[in-house]
Design a protein around this motif. Structure first.
Motif, PDB file in Angstrom:
ATOM      1  N   PRO A 121       0.693  -1.249  -0.109  1.00 12.65           N
ATOM      2  CA  PRO A 121      -0.009  -0.050   0.107  1.00 12.65           C
ATOM      3  C   PRO A 121       0.866   1.372  -0.033  1.00 12.65           C
ATOM      4  O   PRO A 121       1.774   1.305   0.765  1.00 12.65           O
ATOM      5  N   VAL A 122       0.425   2.194  -0.785  1.00  9.38           N
ATOM      6  CA  VAL A 122       1.012   3.607  -0.800  1.00  9.38           C
ATOM      7  C   VAL A 122       0.523   4.556  -0.389  1.00  9.38           C
ATOM      8  O   VAL A 122      -0.825   4.891  -0.791  1.00  9.38           O
ATOM      9  N   VAL A 123       0.909   5.384   0.617  1.00 12.31           N
ATOM     10  CA  VAL A 123       0.446   6.464   1.133  1.00 12.31           C
ATOM     11  C   VAL A 123       0.729   7.874   0.280  1.00 12.31           C
ATOM     12  O   VAL A 123       2.061   8.050   0.223  1.00 12.31           O
ATOM     13  N   THR A 124      -0.226   8.438  -0.091  1.00 12.72           N
ATOM     14  CA  THR A 124       0.143   9.535  -1.271  1.00 12.72           C
ATOM     15  C   THR A 124      -0.274  10.954  -0.654  1.00 12.72           C
ATOM     16  O   THR A 124      -1.407  10.839   0.108  1.00 12.72           O
ATOM     17  N   LEU A 125       0.317  12.101  -0.875  1.00 15.64           N
ATOM     18  CA  LEU A 125      -0.022  13.320  -0.279  1.00 15.64           C
ATOM     19  C   LEU A 125      -0.782  14.208  -1.544  1.00 15.64           C
ATOM     20  O   LEU A 125       0.111  14.402  -2.595  1.00 15.64           O
ATOM     21  N   ALA A 126      -1.821  14.429  -1.632  1.00 18.53           N
ATOM     22  CA  ALA A 126      -2.534  15.397  -2.525  1.00 18.53           C
ATOM     23  C   ALA A 126      -3.234  16.603  -2.045  1.00 18.53           C
ATOM     24  O   ALA A 126      -4.193  16.306  -1.514  1.00 18.53           O
ATOM     25  N   PRO A 127      -2.552  17.564  -1.927  1.00 19.11           N
ATOM     26  CA  PRO A 127      -2.973  18.648  -1.395  1.00 19.11           C
ATOM     27  C   PRO A 127      -4.482  19.200  -1.955  1.00 19.11           C
ATOM     28  O   PRO A 127      -4.614  19.175  -3.241  1.00 19.11           O
ATOM     29  N   HIS A 129      -0.628  19.481 -11.270  1.00 12.73           N
ATOM     30  CA  HIS A 129      -1.005  18.024 -11.820  1.00 12.73           C
ATOM     31  C   HIS A 129       0.023  17.060 -11.145  1.00 12.73           C
ATOM     32  O   HIS A 129      -0.251  16.025 -10.722  1.00 12.73           O
ATOM     33  N   ALA A 130       1.309  17.533 -10.968  1.00 15.33           N
ATOM     34  CA  ALA A 130       2.410  16.459 -10.450  1.00 15.33           C
ATOM     35  C   ALA A 130       2.068  16.407  -9.075  1.00 15.33           C
ATOM     36  O   ALA A 130       2.541  14.996  -8.784  1.00 15.33           O
ATOM     37  N   HIS A 131       1.320  17.177  -8.333  1.00 19.80           N
ATOM     38  CA  HIS A 131       0.994  16.649  -7.106  1.00 19.80           C
ATOM     39  C   HIS A 131      -0.150  15.673  -6.895  1.00 19.80           C
ATOM     40  O   HIS A 131      -0.345  15.113  -5.655  1.00 19.80           O
ATOM     41  N   ARG A 132      -0.624  15.589  -7.740  1.00 17.74           N
ATOM     42  CA  ARG A 132      -2.022  14.629  -7.732  1.00 17.74           C
ATOM     43  C   ARG A 132      -2.068  13.310  -8.703  1.00 17.74           C
ATOM     44  O   ARG A 132      -3.123  12.778  -8.441  1.00 17.74           O
ATOM     45  N   VAL A 133      -0.881  13.020  -9.342  1.00 22.03           N
ATOM     46  CA  VAL A 133      -0.941  11.836 -10.101  1.00 22.03           C
ATOM     47  C   VAL A 133      -1.002  10.630  -9.109  1.00 22.03           C
ATOM     48  O   VAL A 133      -1.671   9.759  -9.441  1.00 22.03           O
ATOM     49  N   GLY A 134      -0.213  10.763  -7.899  1.00 26.33           N
ATOM     50  CA  GLY A 134      -0.625   9.374  -7.089  1.00 26.33           C
ATOM     51  C   GLY A 134      -2.216   9.297  -6.434  1.00 26.33           C
ATOM     52  O   GLY A 134      -2.506   7.933  -6.372  1.00 26.33           O
ATOM     53  N   ALA A 135      -2.792  10.493  -6.448  1.00 26.70           N
ATOM     54  CA  ALA A 135      -4.233  10.442  -6.254  1.00 26.70           C
ATOM     55  C   ALA A 135      -4.976   9.687  -7.055  1.00 26.70           C
ATOM     56  O   ALA A 135      -5.770   8.996  -7.044  1.00 26.70           O
ATOM     57  N   SER A 136      -4.548  10.240  -8.581  1.00 26.31           N
ATOM     58  CA  SER A 136      -5.220   9.471  -9.736  1.00 26.31           C
ATOM     59  C   SER A 136      -4.935   7.880  -9.636  1.00 26.31           C
ATOM     60  O   SER A 136      -6.172   7.108  -9.904  1.00 26.31           O
ATOM     61  N   LEU A 137      -3.690   7.542  -9.501  1.00 25.26           N
ATOM     62  CA  LEU A 137      -3.392   6.009  -9.446  1.00 25.26           C
ATOM     63  C   LEU A 137      -4.408   5.217  -8.464  1.00 25.26           C
ATOM     64  O   LEU A 137      -4.960   4.237  -8.580  1.00 25.26           O
ATOM     65  N   LEU A 138      -4.155   5.840  -7.180  1.00 21.52           N
ATOM     66  CA  LEU A 138      -4.947   5.122  -6.227  1.00 21.52           C
ATOM     67  C   LEU A 138      -6.546   5.102  -6.136  1.00 21.52           C
ATOM     68  O   LEU A 138      -7.016   4.164  -5.774  1.00 21.52           O
ATOM     69  N   THR A 139      -6.967   6.089  -6.828  1.00 26.11           N
ATOM     70  CA  THR A 139      -8.479   6.307  -7.254  1.00 26.11           C
ATOM     71  C   THR A 139      -8.867   5.254  -8.152  1.00 26.11           C
ATOM     72  O   THR A 139      -9.837   4.595  -7.865  1.00 26.11           O
ATOM     73  N   ALA A 140      -7.974   5.077  -9.270  1.00 27.86           N
ATOM     74  CA  ALA A 140      -8.236   4.125 -10.198  1.00 27.86           C
ATOM     75  C   ALA A 140      -8.439   2.756  -9.458  1.00 27.86           C
ATOM     76  O   ALA A 140      -9.121   1.903  -9.977  1.00 27.86           O
ATOM     77  N   LEU A 144      -5.991   5.786   1.231  1.00 28.88           N
ATOM     78  CA  LEU A 144      -4.486   6.031   1.456  1.00 28.88           C
ATOM     79  C   LEU A 144      -3.884   7.396   0.693  1.00 28.88           C
ATOM     80  O   LEU A 144      -3.144   7.830   0.983  1.00 28.88           O
ATOM     81  N   ILE A 145      -5.164   8.304   0.284  1.00 28.68           N
ATOM     82  CA  ILE A 145      -4.725   9.497  -0.099  1.00 28.68           C
ATOM     83  C   ILE A 145      -5.055  10.448   1.197  1.00 28.68           C
ATOM     84  O   ILE A 145      -6.046  10.736   1.570  1.00 28.68           O
ATOM     85  N   ALA A 146      -3.880  11.220   1.321  1.00 25.54           N
ATOM     86  CA  ALA A 146      -3.832  12.312   2.383  1.00 25.54           C
ATOM     87  C   ALA A 146      -3.774  13.714   1.795  1.00 25.54           C
ATOM     88  O   ALA A 146      -3.491  13.960   0.680  1.00 25.54           O
ATOM     89  N   THR A 147      -4.693  14.570   2.533  1.00 25.52           N
ATOM     90  CA  THR A 147      -4.723  15.850   1.979  1.00 25.52           C
ATOM     91  C   THR A 147      -3.826  17.016   2.676  1.00 25.52           C
ATOM     92  O   THR A 147      -3.917  18.067   2.368  1.00 25.52           O
ATOM     93  N   SER A 148      -3.100  16.658   3.681  1.00 27.11           N
ATOM     94  CA  SER A 148      -2.100  17.479   4.368  1.00 27.11           C
ATOM     95  C   SER A 148      -1.175  16.443   5.130  1.00 27.11           C
ATOM     96  O   SER A 148      -1.121  15.430   5.003  1.00 27.11           O
TER      97      SER A 148
END
Length: 629
Positions: A536-542, A549-560, A566-570
């Motif tokens: 599992p990968v914890v990502t930070l997507a403010p 865009h570069a900040h939120r690619v991890g969030a896109s992958l985890l959402t898919a 596992l998506i944190a916003t802070s």
């Protein structure tokens, strides 16, 4: 007697005019007359290099050194040819010899710095550039190499400062401005307004450097509601241009498109901007040249190309590395390309000079660069609703075309390259292992600070980092010092260089319990690989308006994949999520047992579905051209 100056001038004129066949014939005549004359031999070396025959050129480069062993330029030329051939150790020896023979020969320093960079000798590159710049103040190539060496060490702030100082002295320098834009993606925090202004300025400087007007294209024909392309039966002619059509993340994400795109609707071409050919290149060539793309399996491709053939005879595959912008644009025009995807953006090997001239009716920035290209001639950026939610339009000069679902499709390794996740190790006395296998250029002090907080939250936990740059002893020492400054004992952090082979790389994930995504420039391939290996990968997507865009690619992958928990916003939430997961062994076991199957069953790995969604996005952009929107 020797080669006449007029002959040398004529040779240079032919090379600069792109008349390579005539230049080579002239060189051959001179070598026949003067076989032991270094000028003639070096002419032949040059002709063979520009004709993309480096193996043959090496014979003449070595001969030139034998004829003039005290001439720094001949050793430098030898180093260049060896570099092209990938023989970096020998290239470095030749480069050092050139600098030793003539410390005032700037080209020797420039090429040696480049060779050291390719060897991941980053601290040595940095030190060499500092020394060389004392002799050659303001030398652009040395400034770029120094900045690149700093960036590869995870020192983006210092890299940016070096470039900004050089650009202040020469504000019209296009290459400095472009690299400064690229580095801004790694900065934390990002000044969004400044970021966009830098990219617009880069596009402005491109226009000033080349006053040729961009091409103007007619609207596509529309028949019975269908927007026709210029291919057979009205197919849209779709092309991808990149320097990364080889073993590279870009190629891995491109392959599902080439494999599954509906060829009854699209003709597909590729323009390769790199001379290196490997098995991935051969596989992509086979996919492009095949109508029945599914006939070509991963790892296939055979002995297509090579130094003599260079892929030029492969259907719909164009080798254009080293060609001028005018030559590439002419080729794209002759190929009647309707939609051209640039897979480089402002990364190494990019041809912004081509994109600025708009050689195709529709131009798209996709995949290789996480931001705007800054150019009005590029019509679209292909993204998704997670990476670029509503309200992000001001972050791009291009129009945002959002795909439904993730804008990427992950293709897991197959055959011998595949590896099983294995059972999770009980943390026990060794403690939980956090891991990050991202490129070190994405690393920064903020990540070190937050990861140190995570380690402090979980008693006995450890962190494993793996990156090519960490092969350099000096880089390892500086990276470790960052954690020590934040109160983490060095014994809790393990820094590793790369391992040989994809399978060996994937097996390293068996040691990791929880993956820590990097920020602000999130991981992509590494996140996919970790989840594929059950980590599992914890990502930070403010959630802030300034997020890019570069900040939120991890969030896109985890959402898919469906693991949005596992998506944190802070930063605080990131620490809580990572630490909470590390303490819950049952959850870790569940992820290890099920995450791969979830990845494979998700839209992230649905290659046919992705190709259909990609095709729909292309059709929307092509229709937009017809409608003038």
């Amino acid at each position: 007697m020797t080669v006449a100056p007029g002959i040398l001038e004529e040779f240079d004129r032919l090379i600069n005019a792109g008349k390579l066949g005539q230049a080579r014939q002239l060189a051959e005549r001179q070598v026949a007359v003067w076989p032991n004359e270094v000028a003639a031999v070096d002419m032949m070396r040059t002709a063979l290099v520009v004709s993309k025959r480096p193996r043959k050129a090496l014979e003449f480069a070595k001969r030139a050194v034998e004829l003039a062993p005290g001439e720094a330029s001949m050793w430098d030329n030898l180093a260049v040819v060896l570099t092209i051939l990938g023989e970096r150790e020998e290239a470095a020896k030749a480069g050092r010899k050139a600098v030793e023979l003539n410390p005032e020969y700037a080209s020797g320093w420039v090429h040696l710095a480049s060779i050291l960079m390719q060897q991941n000798k980053l601290v040595e590159t940095e030190e060499l550039c500092i020394e060389a710049l004392k002799r050659f103040p303001g030398n652009r190539e040395l400034v770029l190499s120094r900045a690149a060496a700093l960036l590869e060490q995870g020192r983006a702030d210092e890299s940016e400062a070096v470039l900004a100082e050089a650009l202040f002295s020469d504000p019209a320098d296009v290459m400095l401005a472009g690299f400064l834009c690229s580095i801004a993606n790694y900065r934390s925090p990002v000044d969004r307004a400044k970021f966009i202004a830098q990219h617009r300025n880069y596009a402005r400087l491109l226009s000033l450097a080349d006053l040729q007007k961009p091409m103007v294209h007619a609207k596509p024909r529309v028949e019975n509601g269908r927007v026709l392309g210029r291919g057979k039966d009205g197919r849209v002619r779709l092309a991808f241009m990149s320097s990364d059509l080889r073993t590279h993340s870009v190629a891995y994400f491109l392959e599902p498109i080439l494999r599954h795109l509906d060829r009854s609707k699209f003709d597909v071409l590729c323009y390769s901007l790199h001379t290196h050919v490997d098995n991935t290149t051969r596989r992509l060539r086979a996919l492009v040249s095949s109508d029945g793309v599914n006939e070509v399996e991963s790892g296939a491709g055979g002995a297509v190309g090579g130094e003599e053939e260079e892929g030029r005879l492969v259907r719909n595959w164009r080798e254009v590395a080293g060609d001028s912008a005018a030559e590439i644009c002419k080729r794209i025009g002759e190929d009647r390309v309707d939609v051209l995807f640039d897979l480089n953006g402002l990364t190494l090997g990019a041809r912004s000079d081509v994109m600025r001239l708009k050689p195709a009716p529709v131009m798209v920035n996709y995949l290789g660069y996480p931001a705007t290209a800054g150019m009005a001639t590029v019509d679209y950026r292909l993204v998704d609703w997670v990476t670029d939610p509503a309200g992000c339009e001001d972050a791009a000069v291009e129009k945002l075309e959002r795909m439904e679902g993730c804008f990427l499709c992950y293709q897991p390794p197959r055959g011998e390259m595949a590896a099983e996740p294995g059972e999770i190790d009980e943390p026990g006395e060794k403690g939980v292992v956090f891991g990050s296998f991202n490129n070190l250029m994405k690393f920064n002090d903020d990540a070190a600070r937050v990861w140190a907080r995570v380690l402090k939250e979980v008693a006995g936990s450890r962190l494993v980092m793996k990156a090519a740059s960490l092969r350099d002893e000096g880089v390892r020492a500086r990276t470790m010092a960052r954690f020590v400054r934040h109160g983490v004992d060095a014994g809790r952090v393990e820094l590793l260089g790369t391992v040989n082979g994809v399978r060996e790389h994937l097996e390293m994930y068996r040691r990791v319990h929880v993956g820590l995504d990097i920020f602000p420039y999130a991981g992509t391939t590494t996140t996919c690989e970790a989840m594929y290996m059950g980590v599992p990968v914890v990502t930070l997507a403010p959630a802030s308006p300034g997020a890019m865009h570069a900040h939120r690619v991890g969030a896109s992958l985890l959402t898919a994949v469906g693991v949005t928990e596992l998506i944190a916003t802070s930063e605080d939430e990131y620490v809580r999520t990572a630490a909470g997961l590390a303490r819950d062994v049952s959850r870790l076991k569940a992820y290890r047992a099920t995450l791969r199957s979830r990845v494979l069953a998700s839209s992230l790995c649905d290659q046919k579905g992705f190709a259909a969604r990609f095709a729909a996005a292309v059709e929307r952009m092509w229709r937009g051209k017809a409608q003038g929107t």
